[in-house]
Structures are given as structure tokens and as C-alpha cells.
Design an enzyme around this catalytic site. Structure first.
Site, mmCIF file in Angstrom:
data_model
loop_
_atom_site.group_PDB
_atom_site.id
_atom_site.type_symbol
_atom_site.label_atom_id
_atom_site.label_comp_id
_atom_site.label_asym_id
_atom_site.label_seq_id
_atom_site.Cartn_x
_atom_site.Cartn_y
_atom_site.Cartn_z
ATOM 1 N N SER A 21 47.629 35.983 36.947
ATOM 2 C CA SER A 21 48.354 35.484 38.121
ATOM 3 C C SER A 21 47.644 34.280 38.719
ATOM 4 O O SER A 21 48.280 33.279 39.078
ATOM 5 C CB SER A 21 48.483 36.595 39.170
ATOM 6 O OG SER A 21 49.260 37.665 38.688
ATOM 7 N N ARG A 44 44.268 32.882 46.554
ATOM 8 C CA ARG A 44 44.550 34.309 46.768
ATOM 9 C C ARG A 44 45.664 34.489 47.799
ATOM 10 O O ARG A 44 46.455 35.442 47.706
ATOM 11 C CB ARG A 44 43.281 35.054 47.198
ATOM 12 C CG ARG A 44 43.424 36.559 47.106
ATOM 13 C CD ARG A 44 42.104 37.272 47.361
ATOM 14 N NE ARG A 44 41.218 37.244 46.214
ATOM 15 C CZ ARG A 44 41.192 38.183 45.252
ATOM 16 N NH1 ARG A 44 42.024 39.205 45.317
ATOM 17 N NH2 ARG A 44 40.349 38.090 44.251
ATOM 18 N N HIS A 47 48.747 33.832 45.862
ATOM 19 C CA HIS A 47 48.945 34.993 44.989
ATOM 20 C C HIS A 47 49.573 36.160 45.748
ATOM 21 O O HIS A 47 50.415 36.889 45.208
ATOM 22 C CB HIS A 47 47.581 35.404 44.409
ATOM 23 C CG HIS A 47 47.588 36.689 43.654
ATOM 24 N ND1 HIS A 47 47.027 37.851 44.162
ATOM 25 C CD2 HIS A 47 48.075 37.021 42.427
ATOM 26 C CE1 HIS A 47 47.163 38.815 43.278
ATOM 27 N NE2 HIS A 47 47.798 38.345 42.222
#
Length: 219
Positions: A21, A44, A47
Site C-alpha cells: 500500500s 501514512r 494510506h
């Protein structure tokens, strides 16, 4: 591949999915203006939300990453505006650094004081955290309530409060953008914010998990 243990997924399959990812985020995001450490935080956040606008909306005080890592390694208290942040944070990751997450938004005395003073519970919760000695040298994490962030900024400016780091990402339409702009104007206290209306507890948790990973990676 990361050498982190505590801040990685617990299974090989989970680690592979997360790393895949991140690779997709890196590829689709393309060029950005962040340092490698800052990008770990922004990546992040993307994500966690699949929203690439945070590449650009996320802003960092120059000392934010270093201050966050220092605070985490020192086991600094973490004060959140809402329980959702505390629930979302990985307890094993916090425990690894001796950190504890606190929130006071639903405490009876906080509700009573908010009604008596015609303020919000979020304001009174931050005042309670300060009275408990949790804000000075602590990590402040705001994902929901702009008034909590504005109260922390007020305490910094008027009372000399010195948190180690502010992660200020309240979402919404009333004072959310303004509260983050006020935070981003601070020079003496490090901060990470999302400019504009976008934000939320999910983003705060993602940013903190990225900082926890950075802190473990350098141990």
C-alpha cells in the site's frame, strides 16, 4: 524493508499488504516537498484515508519530527480531545515507549464546568489535562474539536504552556480551519497540522503511528 518490530504489522501477510500500500501511495503521489521523515507521516495519513490531498495540506513546524521522536522516547503523556484517538492508537506501541493516552471529554466535572462557564467540553477537558500536569512536555492530539486546539494555543500564548508537540487536525466547518491556522502561526511549540477543513481522528492516529515507527526505527 523496515527493521521495526513493535510498530510493524504482526503477520507477514499484514506487513506485505501495508508495504504494498505504501509503495502504491509513493508511486501515485509523485513529487512532493516533504523531507523523508515528514513523508513517512504524510504517506501514512494518505494510506489511512486514500486521500492524496494530504500531500500538500499537511504542514510541519521545522522541529516537529525531531520533537515528536524525543517526546515519544521520553514516554511523554499524550492528551487527545476525544476517546476515538485513544482507542485508535496501538496500545503495544505506546507501551513500548512507556506512553499513556488520556482524554477527559466525557468526565462529569468537565461537563459540569462547561455548562457553568458556557464553554465547550473540549475546552474544559484541555484545562483539566493542564491541571493534571499532562500538557507541559506532553503530546497534544486534536482530531475533532477546534475549540480544544484553540484553547491549547491560548494557554501557550497567555500562560506559557509548552507542549512537546501538537498534532492538530480537527475536521469541520466552524473554526476548524481557523484553529489550525492559529496553531501553524506558533513558533515556540512544534506542530503538525492539516490546513483547511479536512482532518479527523483517523489522521491524527495515522500521524502518531508514523512518529512511533520513526522513534522505534532510530532506537
Amino acid at each position: 524493508m523496515s527493521n521495526n518490530i513493535v510498530t510493524e504489522q504482526l503477520t507477514e501477510a499484514g506487513r506485505r499488504i501495508e508495504h504494498d500500500s505504501f509503495a502504491i501511495v509513493d508511486a501515485e503521489a509523485g513529487v512532493h516537498a516533504y523531507s523523508p521523515e515528514q513523508w513517512q507521516v504524510v504517506r501514512r495519513m494518505i494510506h489511512a484515508t486514500a486521500d492524496f490531498e494530504f500531500n500538500g495540506l499537511t504542514r510541519f513546524h521545522p522541529e516537529a519530527i525531531a520533537a515528536g521522536i524525543r517526546a515519544i522516547r521520553a514516554g511523554a503523556p499524550l492528551v487527545a480531545d476525544v476517546e476515538m484517538i485513544c482507542v485508535g492508537l496501538s496500545k503495544p506501541r505506546l507501551d513500548h515507549f512507556g506512553m499513556a493516552a488520556h482524554q477527559f471529554i466525557a468526565d462529569p466535572d468537565v461537563i459540569t464546568d462547561a455548562k457553568a462557564e458556557n464553554t465547550t467540553r473540549a475546552v474544559q477537558a484541555m484545562r483539566k489535562a493542564r491541571s493534571a500536569g499532562l500538557l507541559d512536555n506532553g503530546v497534544v492530539a486534536v482530531g475533532n474539536a477546534p475549540t480544544a486546539l484553540l484553547e491549547v494555543v491560548r494557554m501557550i500564548r497567555e500562560d506559557g504552556l509548552k507542549p512537546a508537540l501538537i498534532v492538530g487536525m480537527p475536521v469541520g466547518f466552524v473554526a476548524a480551519a481557523e484553529s489550525k491556522a492559529e496553531t501553524a502561526a506558533l513558533e515556540t511549540v512544534p506542530w503538525i497540522v492539516t490546513m483547511g477543513r479536512k482532518g479527523g481522528s483517523t489522521l491524527v492516529v495515522a500521524a502518531l503511528h508514523a512518529l512511533l515507527a520513526l522513534a522505534e526505527g532510530g532506537q
